[in-house]
Enzyme design. Structure first.
Site, PDB file in Angstrom:
ATOM      1  N   ASN A   9      72.389   9.537  34.979  1.00 53.29           N
ATOM      2  CA  ASN A   9      71.286   9.319  35.918  1.00 53.29           C
ATOM      3  C   ASN A   9      70.068   8.951  35.078  1.00 53.29           C
ATOM      4  O   ASN A   9      69.489   9.797  34.413  1.00 53.29           O
ATOM      5  CB  ASN A   9      71.028  10.602  36.726  1.00 53.29           C
ATOM      6  CG  ASN A   9      69.778  10.481  37.585  1.00 53.29           C
ATOM      7  OD1 ASN A   9      69.257   9.383  37.797  1.00 53.29           O
ATOM      8  ND2 ASN A   9      69.286  11.615  38.069  1.00 53.29           N
ATOM      9  N   LYS A  11      67.195   8.014  36.057  1.00 55.20           N
ATOM     10  CA  LYS A  11      65.893   8.306  36.701  1.00 55.20           C
ATOM     11  C   LYS A  11      64.975   7.089  36.597  1.00 55.20           C
ATOM     12  O   LYS A  11      65.443   5.956  36.703  1.00 55.20           O
ATOM     13  CB  LYS A  11      65.274   9.559  36.084  1.00 55.20           C
ATOM     14  CG  LYS A  11      66.289  10.702  35.984  1.00 55.20           C
ATOM     15  CD  LYS A  11      65.686  12.026  35.731  1.00 55.20           C
ATOM     16  CE  LYS A  11      66.800  13.043  35.517  1.00 55.20           C
ATOM     17  NZ  LYS A  11      66.387  14.395  35.724  1.00 55.20           N
ATOM     18  N   GLU A  95      65.513  16.106  42.616  1.00 53.24           N
ATOM     19  CA  GLU A  95      64.158  15.527  42.575  1.00 53.24           C
ATOM     20  C   GLU A  95      63.803  14.899  43.913  1.00 53.24           C
ATOM     21  O   GLU A  95      62.640  14.898  44.320  1.00 53.24           O
ATOM     22  CB  GLU A  95      64.062  14.535  41.402  1.00 53.24           C
ATOM     23  CG  GLU A  95      63.993  15.293  40.071  1.00 53.24           C
ATOM     24  CD  GLU A  95      64.598  14.575  38.882  1.00 53.24           C
ATOM     25  OE1 GLU A  95      64.764  13.350  38.924  1.00 53.24           O
ATOM     26  OE2 GLU A  95      64.927  15.273  37.897  1.00 53.24           O
ATOM     27  N   SER A 210      71.348  19.648  32.219  1.00 51.24           N
ATOM     28  CA  SER A 210      71.236  19.743  30.765  1.00 51.24           C
ATOM     29  C   SER A 210      72.575  19.627  30.037  1.00 51.24           C
ATOM     30  O   SER A 210      72.826  20.324  29.057  1.00 51.24           O
ATOM     31  CB  SER A 210      70.496  21.031  30.366  1.00 51.24           C
ATOM     32  OG  SER A 210      69.186  21.020  30.905  1.00 51.24           O
TER      33      SER A 210
HETATM   34  C1  PEP Z   1      70.014  14.957  36.501  1.00 49.49           C
HETATM   35  O1  PEP Z   1      68.972  14.317  36.542  1.00 49.49           O
HETATM   36  O2  PEP Z   1      70.864  14.779  37.387  1.00 49.49           O
HETATM   37  C2  PEP Z   1      70.215  15.893  35.399  1.00 49.49           C
HETATM   38  C3  PEP Z   1      71.254  16.677  35.428  1.00 49.49           C
HETATM   39  O3  PEP Z   1      69.282  15.864  34.380  1.00 49.49           O
HETATM   40  P1  PEP Z   1      69.411  16.605  32.943  1.00 49.49           P
HETATM   41  O4  PEP Z   1      70.770  16.258  32.406  1.00 49.49           O
HETATM   42  O5  PEP Z   1      68.306  16.007  32.131  1.00 49.49           O
HETATM   43  O6  PEP Z   1      69.256  18.057  33.186  1.00 49.49           O
END
Ligand code: PEP
Length: 254
Positions: A9, A11, A95, A210
């Site tokens: 993702n 973003k 989000e 994460s």
């Molecule tokens: C996400 O945006 O779906 C996500 C899991 O972000 P991160 O891996 O940075 O926690």
């Protein structure tokens, strides 16, 4: 061989040149050849990803408007996303739920629109830290699944994914332990089965929060984790490829 989905993702990151370079680097990576690769990209990048990926990477959008077309300045319809090259779409990312106040009823309409138009939804669920600490994780997941996936037809379950993403683990460096993630995935699968029977129980469930090269292998070795949705560590092609390689390694041993 067990099917695994490794999804990035991005973003609100990347230009077209950066997206092109990422895709080119990834599809050259032999270790990532046996897993399904996905990139959820900004709408401005979809065509570039699709052109560069040569069918090797699933192209996903990050959001859609539930309407067919109309006077909705700044929004994007399923038809426009398909036209730009997307075949999948994220719906209900935390989000969107928390920063843009999207509720389960709106998300249900988006899931419906996606399925009707031929875009495959990846429906995201997950509890906040306060909900987990208050012992409400299962109640929250149950509500999000029941409301957001209301009306999914028997033959439609094979066209969607669910992503379990505990909100407290997204972008924070905190990861659910493999056992915590497995428990939430098991619960999610049981709820899916209650909603739509065997077809729903087969929906791939991805873990997000994460995920990095160092923890991906252990997460992906859990029986009910069929993939990972990766934010921060997906931005750099090398670290995303390392996560895909960890998935490919798991496939050999499962
Ligand atoms: C996400 O945006 O779906 C996500 C899991 O972000 P991160 O891996 O940075 O926690």
């Amino acid at each position: 061989m067990r099917e695994l989905w490794i999804a990035g993702n991005w973003k609100m990151y990347k230009t077209r040149a950066e997206a092109r370079a990422w895709v080119a680097a990834l599809i050259e990576h032999p270790q990532a050849a046996t897993v399904h690769l996905m990139a959820f990209a900004s709408a401005t990048l979809l065509a570039t990803v699709e052109e560069t990926a040569k069918g090797r990477i699933w192209v996903g959008a990050q959001n859609l408007h539930p309407g067919r077309e109309g006077a909705f300045t700044g929004e994007l319809s399923a038809r426009q996303l398909l036209d730009a090259g997307a075949t999948a779409v994220l719906i209900g990312h935390s989000e969107r739920r928390h920063l843009f106040h999207e509720d389960d009823e709106l998300l249900q309409k988006k899931v419906r629109t996606a399925l009707d138009s031929g875009l495959r939804p990846m429906y995201c669920i997950g509890e906040t830290l306060a909900e987990r600490q208050g012992g409400r994780t299962e109640e929250v997941l149950d509500r999000q699944l029941t409301r957001g996936l209301a009306g999914v037809g028997a033959e439609e379950w094979s066209r969607l994914w669910v992503a379990y993403e505990p909100v407290w683990a997204i972008g924070t460096g905190e990861t659910a332990t493999p056992a915590m993630a497995q428990a939430a995935h098991r619960f999610t699968r049981d709820r899916l089965q209650a909603l739509g029977g065997e077809a729903a129980a087969r929906v791939p469930i991805l873990y997000g929060g994460s995920v990095k090269p160092e923890n991906a292998g252990e997460l992906l070795s859990q029986p009910d984790i069929e993939g990972v949705l990766v934010g921060g560590a997906s931005l750099e092609a090398g670290s995303f490829a390392a996560i895909a390689a960890a998935g490919a390694e798991r496939q050999k041993t499962s």
